[in-house]
Write an enzyme that holds these catalytic residues in place. Sequence first.
Site, mmCIF file in Angstrom:
data_model
loop_
_atom_site.group_PDB
_atom_site.id
_atom_site.type_symbol
_atom_site.label_atom_id
_atom_site.label_comp_id
_atom_site.label_asym_id
_atom_site.label_seq_id
_atom_site.Cartn_x
_atom_site.Cartn_y
_atom_site.Cartn_z
ATOM 1 N N ASP A 1 4.683 2.589 -0.884
ATOM 2 C CA ASP A 1 3.258 2.272 -1.020
ATOM 3 C C ASP A 1 2.444 2.725 0.183
ATOM 4 O OD1 ASP A 1 2.689 1.051 -3.459
ATOM 5 O OD2 ASP A 1 3.550 -0.852 -2.830
HETATM 6 C C1 BGC Z 1 3.294 -3.062 2.486
HETATM 7 C C2 BGC Z 1 4.133 -2.522 1.366
HETATM 8 C C3 BGC Z 1 3.664 -3.069 0.068
HETATM 9 C C4 BGC Z 1 2.167 -2.899 -0.099
HETATM 10 C C5 BGC Z 1 1.750 -3.608 -1.355
HETATM 11 C C6 BGC Z 1 1.836 -2.838 2.214
HETATM 12 O O1 BGC Z 1 1.075 -3.396 3.220
HETATM 13 O O2 BGC Z 1 3.688 -2.454 3.681
HETATM 14 O O3 BGC Z 1 5.496 -2.866 1.566
HETATM 15 O O4 BGC Z 1 4.311 -2.396 -0.970
HETATM 16 O O5 BGC Z 1 1.482 -3.417 0.997
HETATM 17 O O6 BGC Z 1 0.434 -3.608 -1.608
HETATM 18 C C1 NOJ Z 2 6.890 -3.545 -1.664
HETATM 19 C C2 NOJ Z 2 6.270 -3.261 -2.982
HETATM 20 O O1 NOJ Z 2 6.286 -4.430 -3.779
HETATM 21 C C3 NOJ Z 2 7.014 -2.140 -3.703
HETATM 22 O O2 NOJ Z 2 6.377 -1.854 -4.923
HETATM 23 C C4 NOJ Z 2 7.094 -0.934 -2.842
HETATM 24 O O3 NOJ Z 2 7.867 0.045 -3.520
HETATM 25 C C5 NOJ Z 2 7.704 -1.249 -1.493
HETATM 26 N N1 NOJ Z 2 7.025 -2.347 -0.883
HETATM 27 C C6 NOJ Z 2 7.695 -0.056 -0.550
HETATM 28 O O4 NOJ Z 2 6.420 0.271 -0.124
#
Ligand code: BGC
Ligand code: NOJ
Length: 814
Positions: free
Chosen positions: A487
């Site tokens: 993400d």
């Molecule tokens: C986090 C990710 C997450 C995303 C979700 C980010 O701030 O680092 O792990 O998937 O937010 O919106």
């Molecule tokens: C948490 C999110 O829920 C997931 O969708 C994502 O793939 C990972 N973080 C990595 O960014």
Amino acid sequence: MKFGYFDDPNREYVITQPDTPLPWINYLGCEAYFGIISNTAGGYSYYRDARLRRLTRYRYNHAPLDFGGRYIYLRDDESKEFWSPSWQPTRKDLKDYSCRHGMGYTVIGSEYAGIAAHTRYFVPLGENLEIWQLTVTNRRATKAVLSSFASIEFCLWDAQDDATNFQRNFNTGQVEVEDGVIYHKTEYRERRDHFAYFACSEKGAGFDTQREAFLGRYRGWDAPAAVEAGQLTNSIAHGWSPMGAHQVKLELAPGETRQIVIVLGYHENPRDQKFDPPGTQTINKKLVKPAIAKYLDPAEADAAFDRLRAHWDSLLGVFQVNTPDIHTTRMVNIWNAYQCMATFNMSRSASFYESGIGRGLGFRDSNQDLLGFVHMVPSRARERILDLSATQLPTGGAYHQYQPLTKRGNNDIGGGFNDDPHWLIIGVSAYLKETGDWSILDEPVQYDNEPGSEQPLYEHLQRSFNYTLSRLGPHGLPLIGRADWNDCLNLNCFSDTPGQSFQTTTNKDGKVAESVFIAGLFVHAGRELAAIAQRRGLNAEAETYMAEAAKMEAVILEHGWDGEWFLRAYNDFGGKIGSKECEEGKIFIESNGYCTLAGIGLEDGKAASALAAVGAQLATKHGIVVQQPAYTRYYIEMGEISSYPPGYKENAGIFCHVNPWVMIGETRLGHGDLAHDYYSRINPSAREEIGELHRCEPYVYAQMIAGKDAPTFGEAKNSWLTGTAAWNYYAVAQWILGVRTTLDGLEIAPVIPKSWPGFTATRSFRGVVYNIIIERQGEGNSIALTVDGAPIPGNIIAPPSDGRKEVTVKGILS
Ligand code: BGC
Ligand code: NOJ
């Protein structure tokens, strides 16, 4: 250092010290009514949606940590001393404190001043309520004169609004008290048909419903004025902060034990029967009173608890193993499966790290969660697949999230995460492999919840696949869109304004940046879809998918290969990410893990080379980090990934979610020792001994462990709600132990450590129980199978044609 121990026969983790490094939580409820509960009784409850139907209030990031809970106080009415058997909120020096977190229940207790007390908290199956069974024993040689106080603070339903909109909320709070039961009915007079209730089995010596009356001015939950005084005030809340408290007086002879049952619940009335008598503003309680009366009876509460235990016996019974490694056995048999239930239910909404207001259910997340859940309750997996796919957009793309209460796509977040649609194929494929229920593919499912747009689920899968084909970039690799699995790899974002969301701000039209990870996922999903199409007799279509997958594989090997490992992506300028040419972020886990998992480069040595590079550059003693070197400054063309300090989260943290992709890749290369070694590095049970460093619960996975660039290398964060649960379960069960579901039957293909003499397992699969005995006779991974003594060709066991419901499978590894 440890803060407790595993009690495996009881399927419990027993915490023996209340001030754990972080609150160590558990979940109550597994259907519609849920709660989180910490080892000191902190937490909250909600009905279906942690944001929109919050029953009780909780204060995130509060000091001290973990505030707001299901708090019980005991008071010695002679010495006037009071304490909480769960330690919080009074934090007295307790004797024999313990918290037993079990499957859907938690028991917290201790002894203080010769009074032993413990409370068992759980949600009965099929009910929208929770039961607290408080048991108090007088261990003194003399009579004890005590009061007990049970308390909660109501949330005014919408947790976000509750925490912000005080000009309104301080005026709306309303309650009723009838027959000693407290009913919280804020907004019931207008558009809400639901209320909460808080009841006690014993005749009360008093109650409170107004927080200030209970706590007193400028006082906290650690020393409520009414508890200190030994008398609740029978306050009725008008606005401000409605709460519930019940006081019971107890006189206990030496050795005597008493039980008090408390019930907190949620009820919804039919709109035309809201009031009783009709025409008044008084809640109609007729429909809810039977449940309250029933569960206040300790015998009924016990029976409900027994049913919950039996339920978990059967859920976990689907797959049980006995391996030479206790951490593997324990996680597979108990905790990892249990965590998969939590991620299935909550997605990423409510934990100690997810506030329950930020996110609904993720499209990508929930599909992946199915991998670890589908064998437990296939019917719920089916329902989830249909719900998820009904939010799919007609383009084949997906809303990134949906709200569980409305089951609609979340417009605030929108879509454009170009990996999302493929996870639907992976999720459906896992469902078909588990169940053989092909009928799901013919279910009519809407697009974007539009009535009239229904098409068979199968068509949704076709559109998922085609979504990528119409979004290819300059090298023929998939365009990344807003982000892919990671993400934080926001290649079209270019954000220079504080407060912009990295995930939803898109400042470039996104026609250049490509993802090698999505390419690998596309190949994997394409081959899964081809196998499905083929079994539906759609051979030509299956060939097209195979051809497209092969084409993409060739593109990956040409443009996604860096010489020794797979590239990660191309940025908006067409520059490489995850290449030795890069100054930072030369090599990434995701593309290397997923491409090898998908079988790309197995033949020509590229997979082996990629994973060797991962081992050399990314693997650490605490797990495999996302990339190296970590980004040391903000790169506007990379987005959120470079916003984290080195070693945390996506910036070179150990993302436990993606470690299993490497484990699976290693099994595909036949490396059982290394696969299991990687598995053990992040296995929470195996990390129990380093609890002081790890800090999170030793019974569930955390999303992230700080990487080697971080000052707190080895420290875990964000436990419970993470794709880590499903993927580790899937990796160990299906690839290391190799008890694998396929469209044609159960496959047995272990790739276990050389030193293991074997293992045994039982697996219920499509109505047949397979008792599996694996014996190692050589160091390799070839297997010869017999079923009930008869050798079979290959390693996929077709369902018994003669109706046998239980078979013994013996596998000799050589
Ligand atoms: C986090 C990710 C997450 C995303 C979700 C980010 O701030 O680092 O792990 O998937 O937010 O919106
Ligand atoms: C948490 C999110 O829920 C997931 O969708 C994502 O793939 C990972 N973080 C990595 O960014």
